[in-house]
Write a protein that holds these residues in place. Structure first.
Motif, PDB file in Angstrom:
ATOM      1  N   ASN A  22      -6.750  -4.345  -6.792  1.00  0.00           N
ATOM      2  CA  ASN A  22      -7.366  -3.058  -6.421  1.00  0.00           C
ATOM      3  C   ASN A  22      -8.887  -3.174  -6.469  1.00  0.00           C
ATOM      4  O   ASN A  22      -9.588  -2.659  -5.603  1.00  0.00           O
ATOM      5  CB  ASN A  22      -6.931  -1.935  -7.368  1.00  0.00           C
ATOM      6  CG  ASN A  22      -5.487  -1.529  -7.128  1.00  0.00           C
ATOM      7  OD1 ASN A  22      -4.902  -1.871  -6.108  1.00  0.00           O
ATOM      8  ND2 ASN A  22      -4.916  -0.806  -8.073  1.00  0.00           N
ATOM      9  N   GLN A  32     -10.074   0.852  -0.018  1.00  0.00           N
ATOM     10  CA  GLN A  32      -8.979   1.580   0.611  1.00  0.00           C
ATOM     11  C   GLN A  32      -9.457   2.330   1.856  1.00  0.00           C
ATOM     12  O   GLN A  32     -10.550   2.885   1.857  1.00  0.00           O
ATOM     13  CB  GLN A  32      -8.421   2.626  -0.346  1.00  0.00           C
ATOM     14  CG  GLN A  32      -7.890   2.040  -1.632  1.00  0.00           C
ATOM     15  CD  GLN A  32      -7.341   3.106  -2.539  1.00  0.00           C
ATOM     16  OE1 GLN A  32      -6.279   3.657  -2.294  1.00  0.00           O
ATOM     17  NE2 GLN A  32      -8.084   3.430  -3.568  1.00  0.00           N
ATOM     18  N   ARG A  79      -5.415  -1.527   2.357  1.00  0.00           N
ATOM     19  CA  ARG A  79      -6.222  -2.174   1.311  1.00  0.00           C
ATOM     20  C   ARG A  79      -6.914  -3.361   1.963  1.00  0.00           C
ATOM     21  O   ARG A  79      -6.267  -4.351   2.299  1.00  0.00           O
ATOM     22  CB  ARG A  79      -5.314  -2.673   0.188  1.00  0.00           C
ATOM     23  CG  ARG A  79      -4.820  -1.575  -0.716  1.00  0.00           C
ATOM     24  CD  ARG A  79      -5.713  -1.519  -1.915  1.00  0.00           C
ATOM     25  NE  ARG A  79      -5.394  -0.409  -2.799  1.00  0.00           N
ATOM     26  CZ  ARG A  79      -6.256   0.042  -3.701  1.00  0.00           C
ATOM     27  NH1 ARG A  79      -7.446  -0.494  -3.808  1.00  0.00           N
ATOM     28  NH2 ARG A  79      -5.935   1.014  -4.486  1.00  0.00           N
ATOM     29  N   SER A 113       0.842  -1.190   0.000  1.00  0.00           N
ATOM     30  CA  SER A 113       0.000   0.000   0.000  1.00  0.00           C
ATOM     31  C   SER A 113       0.883   1.249   0.000  1.00  0.00           C
ATOM     32  O   SER A 113       2.095   1.173   0.210  1.00  0.00           O
ATOM     33  CB  SER A 113      -0.933  -0.015   1.201  1.00  0.00           C
ATOM     34  OG  SER A 113      -0.183   0.005   2.379  1.00  0.00           O
TER      35      SER A 113
END
Ligand code: NAD
Length: 480
Positions: free
Chosen positions: A468, A473, A137, A122
């Motif tokens: 992702n 996040q 994350r 991250s």
């Protein structure tokens, strides 16, 4: 007759309603197994199992998750022969293709994300002594993965591997047209010791299984690969629920061949980009544009080679094209050959259903087909056919071919053949496409972004893009 079972909470189970659908072997045109006709009750059961498993799986150290996924990858490799045969029977593709591409790639998908997660870092942003930020994350929770029939185990694992690696629990739905290898995969997950509830595989139809996955509020992200119309329907229900969405949809890809290309390489690869997997790869180049000075030479050589391709028993090592995936799909593809002729096209090669002998006499086989003489903006050149049918057209200038290539509602992949690096670079910039291959086709580095623009999709899979997508996040800001 073999019965496929759902995989819920670590066990292979019958659908709750006890109903089954017929599963066809497209090479013989006959039912050879039964597939659960599941519904929202099975999805609910899977959801409860996945939700229950989430705390444990998301807190399992990455190294441990990675080890289990590596075991699954090893088991895919150990069962390569059986899986490749099963994929060929279920889908109609040549065993050779499944052995060399589909199954090895399924193993690579698991291995790639099992190791990628170990290198996933991250970010940190230092505010010059005032404060420091770091970004966590976190796995999302329970996610849905829905996949199509053309590359069954290959695309199924491409979705679930990053979801599992990043600590999510998954409800996955393979295509009802090709469910077998996902079923065999569920057995391998049990053998590898994947904890119960972490992955749940529900078989059945789109409206009765896919739809409840997309509408269930607790399923927070949907990764979908399939047709553009289905993608639209999913976006319509999932977007107002603020679900994360990754949509990999249809294509109508241009294959652009300039006069300065390496002719033999362009021709050899065009045979594959046109007809591999019976043309049923979303990345196939179905519109071939050839620069005028070599148009006739290329067209004649391409047609001659195409006429020599063997359409036949998918088990034979020298078969180039196996069966089309279903009767309905064969009829759809053939209807485009009729449309092309109504639109003024000439069939240069193929165009017909193939009648094989004996056991294969009821199979869904079709000749590889080339059509010439069509306008770039006619329906045949604008709509996705998704079969062994390509069109071929001449062009005169770079500007003209870019306009023609970009004229469809799709933008998944494009191929360019030229020895001029300047031209390749200009085309790479101008083509409205998520992927541009220069002097090659289907060369895949799993770290690169994969996906389309326009109606070919939303979002990118591949490498850290996929990790992702399957994580949320949280930025933590600490005042110093
Ligand atoms: P499809 O859209 O008919 O089905 C895909 C999956 O969605 C299946 O599992 C199906 O059961 C499910 N589904 C159907 N209706 C649904 C609904 N209402 N809600 C949720 N799920 C539903 O596609 P297909 O015919 O299986 O596959 C062919 C298409 O997939 C082609 O258009 C091809 O271009 C595309 N494709 C795209 C990519 C890519 O990476 N962009 C890759 C492979 C295939």
């Amino acid at each position: 007759m073999e019965k496929i079972l759902n995989y819920i909470n670590g066990e292979l189970v019958e659908p709750i309603n006890g109903s089954y659908l017929d599963n066809y072997n497209p090479s013989i045109g006959k039912v050879y197994s039964q597939i659960p006709d599941s519904n929202e009750k099975d999805v609910d059961m899977a959801y409860f199992a996945a939700n229950e498993a989430f705390l444990g799986w998301s807190n399992t150290p990455k190294e441990e998750r990675s080890k289990i996924m590596m075991r699954i990858s090893d088991l895919i490799e150990e069962n390569l022969v059986e899986l490749a045969k099963a994929e060929s029977i279920d889908n109609g593709k040549p065993v050779k293709l499944a052995t060399q591409v589909d199954i090895p790639r399924a193993a690579s998908n698991m291995r790639f994300f099992a190791t990628a997660i170990l290198h996933y870092a991250s970010e940190s942003h230092d505010m010059d002594g005032e404060a420091i930020n770091y970004t966590l994350r976190k796995p999302i929770g329970v996610v849905g993965c829905i996949s199509p029939w053309n590359l069954p185990l290959y695309l199924f694992t491409w979705k679930i591997a990053p979801a599992l690696a990043s600590g999510n629990c998954v409800i996955a739905k393979p295509s009802e047209v090709t469910p077998m290898t996902a079923y065999l995969f569920s057995k391998l997950c049990i053998e590898a010791g994947l904890p119960k509830g972490v992955l749940n595989i529900i078989h059945g139809m789109g409206p009765s299984v896919g739809s409840p996955i997309t509408t269930r509020p607790g399923i927070k992200a949907i990764s979908f690969t399939g047709g553009t119309a289905t993608g639209k329907a999913i976006a319509k229900v999932a977007a107002p629920m603020f679900k994360k969405l990754s949509l990999e949809l249809g294509g109508k890809n241009p294959n652009i061949i300039f006069a300065d290309c390496d002719f033999d390489k362009a021709l050899k690869t065009t045979m594959l980009s046109s007809f591999a997997n019976q043309g049923q790869i979303c990345l196939c180049g179905s519109r071939i544009f050839v620069e005028r000075p070599i148009y006739e030479k290329f067209r004649d050589a391409f047609a001659a080679k195409t006429k020599k391709l063997k359409v036949g028993n998918p088990s034979d090592a020298d078969t180039n094209l196996g069966a089309i995936v279903s009767k309905a799909h064969l009829e759809k593809v053939l209807s485009y050959v009729d449309l092309a002729q109504e639109e003024g096209g000439t069939v240069l090669a193929g165009g017909n259903k193939v009648q094989l002998e004996g056991e294969l006499s009821e199979g869904y086989f079709m000749e590889p087909t080339i059509i010439e003489g069509l306008a770039f903006d006619c329906r045949t050149n604008q709509e996705e056919i998704f079969g062994p049918v390509v069109t071929i057209m001449p062009f005169d200038t770079e500007e003209e071919v870019v306009v023609m290539a970009n004229s469809t509602e799709y933008g998944l992949a494009a191929t360019v053949w030229t020895q001029d690096v300047g031209k390749a670079t200009r085309l790479g910039a101008c083509l409205a496409s998520g992927i541009v291959w220069v002097n090659c086709w289907l060369v895949r580095d799993l770290r690169t972004p994969f996906g389309g623009v326009k109606n070919s999709g939303v979002g990118r899979e591949g490498g850290f893009n996929a990790l992702n997508f399957f994580t949320e996040q949280t930025n933590v800001c600490i005042k110093l």
